[in-house]
Design an enzyme around this catalytic site. Sequence first.
Site, PDB file in Angstrom:
ATOM      1  N   TYR A 143       2.582  -2.663  10.485  1.00 35.52           N
ATOM      2  CA  TYR A 143       1.137  -2.536  10.653  1.00 35.52           C
ATOM      3  C   TYR A 143       0.484  -3.845  10.217  1.00 35.52           C
ATOM      4  O   TYR A 143       0.804  -4.381   9.154  1.00 35.52           O
ATOM      5  CB  TYR A 143       0.619  -1.385   9.787  1.00 35.52           C
ATOM      6  CG  TYR A 143      -0.875  -1.173   9.841  1.00 35.52           C
ATOM      7  CD1 TYR A 143      -1.496  -0.754  11.016  1.00 35.52           C
ATOM      8  CD2 TYR A 143      -1.674  -1.391   8.717  1.00 35.52           C
ATOM      9  CE1 TYR A 143      -2.871  -0.541  11.062  1.00 35.52           C
ATOM     10  CE2 TYR A 143      -3.052  -1.182   8.758  1.00 35.52           C
ATOM     11  CZ  TYR A 143      -3.640  -0.761   9.923  1.00 35.52           C
ATOM     12  OH  TYR A 143      -5.004  -0.558   9.968  1.00 35.52           O
ATOM     13  N   ASP A 238       3.183 -11.428   7.108  1.00 37.52           N
ATOM     14  CA  ASP A 238       2.074 -10.587   6.677  1.00 37.52           C
ATOM     15  C   ASP A 238       2.412 -10.006   5.304  1.00 37.52           C
ATOM     16  O   ASP A 238       3.187  -9.068   5.181  1.00 37.52           O
ATOM     17  CB  ASP A 238       1.831  -9.474   7.699  1.00 37.52           C
ATOM     18  CG  ASP A 238       0.629  -8.606   7.319  1.00 37.52           C
ATOM     19  OD1 ASP A 238       0.094  -8.769   6.206  1.00 37.52           O
ATOM     20  OD2 ASP A 238       0.234  -7.761   8.151  1.00 37.52           O
ATOM     21  N   LYS A 266      -5.088  -6.769  -0.272  1.00 32.13           N
ATOM     22  CA  LYS A 266      -4.806  -5.761  -1.298  1.00 32.13           C
ATOM     23  C   LYS A 266      -4.832  -6.320  -2.730  1.00 32.13           C
ATOM     24  O   LYS A 266      -5.904  -6.469  -3.281  1.00 32.13           O
ATOM     25  CB  LYS A 266      -3.520  -5.018  -0.941  1.00 32.13           C
ATOM     26  CG  LYS A 266      -3.713  -4.280   0.405  1.00 32.13           C
ATOM     27  CD  LYS A 266      -2.680  -3.264   0.779  1.00 32.13           C
ATOM     28  CE  LYS A 266      -3.163  -2.460   1.981  1.00 32.13           C
ATOM     29  NZ  LYS A 266      -2.407  -2.610   3.204  1.00 32.13           N
TER      30      LYS A 266
HETATM   31  C1  PLP Z   1      -3.052  -2.859   4.627  1.00 28.12           C
HETATM   32  C2  PLP Z   1      -2.413  -3.826   5.538  1.00 28.12           C
HETATM   33  C3  PLP Z   1      -3.149  -4.543   6.495  1.00 28.12           C
HETATM   34  C4  PLP Z   1      -4.600  -4.271   6.756  1.00 28.12           C
HETATM   35  O1  PLP Z   1      -5.420  -4.532   5.669  1.00 28.12           O
HETATM   36  P1  PLP Z   1      -6.889  -3.870   5.604  1.00 28.12           P
HETATM   37  O2  PLP Z   1      -7.496  -4.502   4.407  1.00 28.12           O
HETATM   38  O3  PLP Z   1      -6.665  -2.394   5.488  1.00 28.12           O
HETATM   39  O4  PLP Z   1      -7.570  -4.229   6.866  1.00 28.12           O
HETATM   40  C5  PLP Z   1      -2.496  -5.513   7.223  1.00 28.12           C
HETATM   41  N1  PLP Z   1      -1.187  -5.755   7.056  1.00 28.12           N
HETATM   42  C6  PLP Z   1      -0.443  -5.068   6.165  1.00 28.12           C
HETATM   43  C7  PLP Z   1       0.994  -5.410   5.997  1.00 28.12           C
HETATM   44  C8  PLP Z   1      -1.027  -4.072   5.397  1.00 28.12           C
HETATM   45  O5  PLP Z   1      -0.270  -3.371   4.545  1.00 28.12           O
END
Ligand code: PLP
Length: 432
Positions: A143, A238, A266
Amino acid sequence: MGKQSSEYFQEAKKLFPGGVNSPVRAFKAVGGQPLFIESGSGSRLRDVDGNTYIDYVLSWGPLVLGHAVDSVQSAVREAVNLGSSFGAPSPRELALGQELQRRLPFLEKMRFVNSGTEATMSAIRLARAVTGRENIIKFEGCYHGHSDSFLIGAGSGVASLGLADSAGLPAALIPETLVLPYNDSEAVKAIFQHHASEIAGVIVEAVAGNMGLIPADRAFLETIALLCEEHSSLFIVDEVMTGFRAAYGGACELYQLQPDLVCLGKVIGGGFPVAAFGGKACYMDQIAPLGPVYQAGTLSGNPIAMAAGLATLLGLGVNAFAEMEARTTRLCQGIQGLAKKYQLPVQVQWRGSMFSLFFADKPVQNFKDAQSANYEQFANFHQLLLTKGIYWAPSQYESNFLSLAHTDRDIEQTLQVIEEVFRKIGGRVWES
Ligand SMILES: *Cc1c(COP(=O)(O)O)cnc(C)c1O
């Protein structure tokens, strides 16, 4: 589910789609109803009915120090006393940026944004701009936020809701995202063999956390890095979830990767909306106002959020990761032992302070494996834990997290509850 939570949820459903402002919060995947939370403190959450829980969701990852930690609370108070937002540069952006760079040396230049979605979206815009190519490779079950290009083969909330992708995507965009199976080096080699000249970049979660916790094989990541270098495609890691989670320097440290671009989020906001993307200066200098790649944000680099992020990173001392990892290992090995004792086919997978559990009889290595785990049994497990005061991520496609505030007592208490739950469900898993 308490009376107050239930009443709030009825009201919320009139106001917000599904009663929530982000889909997994609705607990749809586990068949329950969400709790409405009143407060958090350390490792605990308290709902509006006065029940307390040991929290392993931690706002989906950011709260690496725990809830309402003194150092973060006072940094935020100090910042807010000076104003909430200036729409102009402030020294706090420098402080957080320098701290990030100190921990991730390949982060030569970066830009702050407000969500992980923005970070990944901007990173691929940059990759497309600097390569003059359009295709992006991602992996099934990873994701990368909810921008159009990434809602193809996405895991997490998308997987929980059973959506193959989202409605509302422009058809023209879909072929530009190439989706390959996670941990499949051969698939990566094959696609580069035929399409190298069209590939702007490859984006990957180096430890996948959005299809449950699935670590990457080292060879898989090395294959991606090598092929990207050979064919001048951008290698994008990511680390929105894994940054300051999988290890001190994130998954890149764990696997010794030097990506062209990295996305963070995060933890770096300490519970406030902060994310970032960055990497090699030669690429980042293509971003406006220096270069032609547009990217902007009214609240980007918000001083209060910067203060929370900095206080959070400074709260991660030299022993923090070893400590969290040791407790995570204790919890996960404890669960494995209990699964064996009650003859339950359970896989517990973890890295750093991230972990998840599948009802499956062999290790889960990609999205297909995750999908074949026993989801009903997971839902059952989740509900039983919740009634006994353990707040576990409400989907098998989500990672759980430990914080520095979680104690050995918390781990023991959790294992006791899990033993009760396993005793209850053991032996009848495969009947359902
Ligand atoms: C949570 C997450 C996102 C998206 O971040 P948001 O702040 O919710 O838009 C993108 N990549 C990874 C790997 C994530 O865990």
